[in-house]
Motif scaffolding. Structure first.
Motif, mmCIF file in Angstrom:
data_model
loop_
_atom_site.group_PDB
_atom_site.id
_atom_site.type_symbol
_atom_site.label_atom_id
_atom_site.label_comp_id
_atom_site.label_asym_id
_atom_site.label_seq_id
_atom_site.Cartn_x
_atom_site.Cartn_y
_atom_site.Cartn_z
ATOM 1 N N UNK A 1 0.866 -1.180 0.000
ATOM 2 C CA UNK A 1 0.000 0.000 0.000
ATOM 3 C C UNK A 1 0.906 1.234 0.000
ATOM 4 N N UNK A 2 1.245 1.699 -1.189
ATOM 5 C CA UNK A 2 2.225 2.783 -1.332
ATOM 6 C C UNK A 2 1.783 4.077 -0.664
ATOM 7 N N UNK A 3 0.515 4.411 -0.770
ATOM 8 C CA UNK A 3 0.047 5.687 -0.221
ATOM 9 C C UNK A 3 -0.592 5.545 1.153
ATOM 10 N N UNK A 4 -0.968 4.323 1.532
ATOM 11 C CA UNK A 4 -1.703 4.126 2.778
ATOM 12 C C UNK A 4 -3.202 4.286 2.604
ATOM 13 N N UNK A 5 -3.621 4.758 1.440
ATOM 14 C CA UNK A 5 -5.038 5.036 1.226
ATOM 15 C C UNK A 5 -5.904 3.783 1.238
ATOM 16 N N UNK A 6 -5.427 2.690 0.655
ATOM 17 C CA UNK A 6 -6.265 1.493 0.593
ATOM 18 C C UNK A 6 -6.552 0.969 1.991
ATOM 19 N N UNK A 7 -5.529 0.793 2.805
ATOM 20 C CA UNK A 7 -5.755 0.313 4.179
ATOM 21 C C UNK A 7 -6.582 1.316 4.983
ATOM 22 N N UNK A 8 -6.329 2.588 4.787
ATOM 23 C CA UNK A 8 -7.086 3.601 5.521
ATOM 24 C C UNK A 8 -8.540 3.700 5.065
ATOM 25 N N UNK A 9 -8.844 3.186 3.874
ATOM 26 C CA UNK A 9 -10.225 3.240 3.371
ATOM 27 C C UNK A 9 -11.065 2.080 3.879
ATOM 28 N N UNK A 10 -10.443 1.136 4.585
ATOM 29 C CA UNK A 10 -11.163 -0.020 5.113
ATOM 30 C C UNK A 10 -11.860 0.383 6.406
ATOM 31 N N UNK A 11 -13.134 0.083 6.481
ATOM 32 C CA UNK A 11 -13.901 0.408 7.678
ATOM 33 C C UNK A 11 -15.287 -0.187 7.594
ATOM 34 N N UNK A 12 -16.110 0.154 8.565
ATOM 35 C CA UNK A 12 -17.479 -0.381 8.572
ATOM 36 C C UNK A 12 -18.464 0.644 9.100
ATOM 37 N N UNK A 13 -19.719 0.411 8.745
ATOM 38 C CA UNK A 13 -20.845 1.103 9.372
ATOM 39 C C UNK A 13 -21.819 0.036 9.831
#
Length: 153
Positions: free
Chosen positions: A45-57
């Protein structure tokens, strides 16, 4: 002797306890799926965006009652998309949430538009978390049903 008001109050209290237990179970599953997806994703994850986009509601009758979207990965790359992961994840989850207006719903997302592409490369973005949920949810719901049955006996 039982009065109508007393019986009604007991049913209301019982329903509140079931609701609270259901929320607790679904929050646990959401948190665990997000943790596993963030920690076990086997991609760079070069930018960190993919992991940071993981979440739930977590929703009940169309209302978001719990969520988890937070920046966990600091980027080593500085570009215009840096820091967009949390926003993209939350936006996607809220968009999907509009389709669930009755009952309970747990929505787990990877919000970056390239998440599916990464999965097609045999990289684990959400697949592992989904397998975990498919294995654990039926057991937890069955356990909750057993507890409810014991409460009524």
């Amino acid at each position: 002797m039982h009065t109508n008001a007393g019986v009604h109050a007991r049913f209301v209290e019982f329903a509140k306890r079931i609701h609270k237990a259901m929320i607790t179970v679904l929050q646990y599953i959401g948190e665990e799926c997000v943790r596993q997806a963030r920690e076990n994703g086997n991609y760079i994850d070069h930018t960190g965006n993919l992991r940071n986009s993981i979440g739930y509601v977590l929703l009940h009758d169309g209302n978001i009652i719990s969520n988890n979207f937070e920046e966990r990965v600091q980027s080593k790359v500085i570009d215009k998309a840096n820091g967009m992961g949390v926003l993209e994840g939350r936006t996607l989850a809220e968009k999907l949430a509009k389709d669930f207006t009755k009952g309970y719903a747990l929505i787990i997302v990877a919000g970056m538009n390239y998440a599916y592409y990464v999965e097609t490369l045999n990289k684990d973005v959400l697949d592992g978390a989904e397998r975990y949920a498919m294995r654990v949810v039926p057991k937890m719901i069955k356990s909750l049903q057993t507890q409810v049955y014991k409460m009524t006996s």
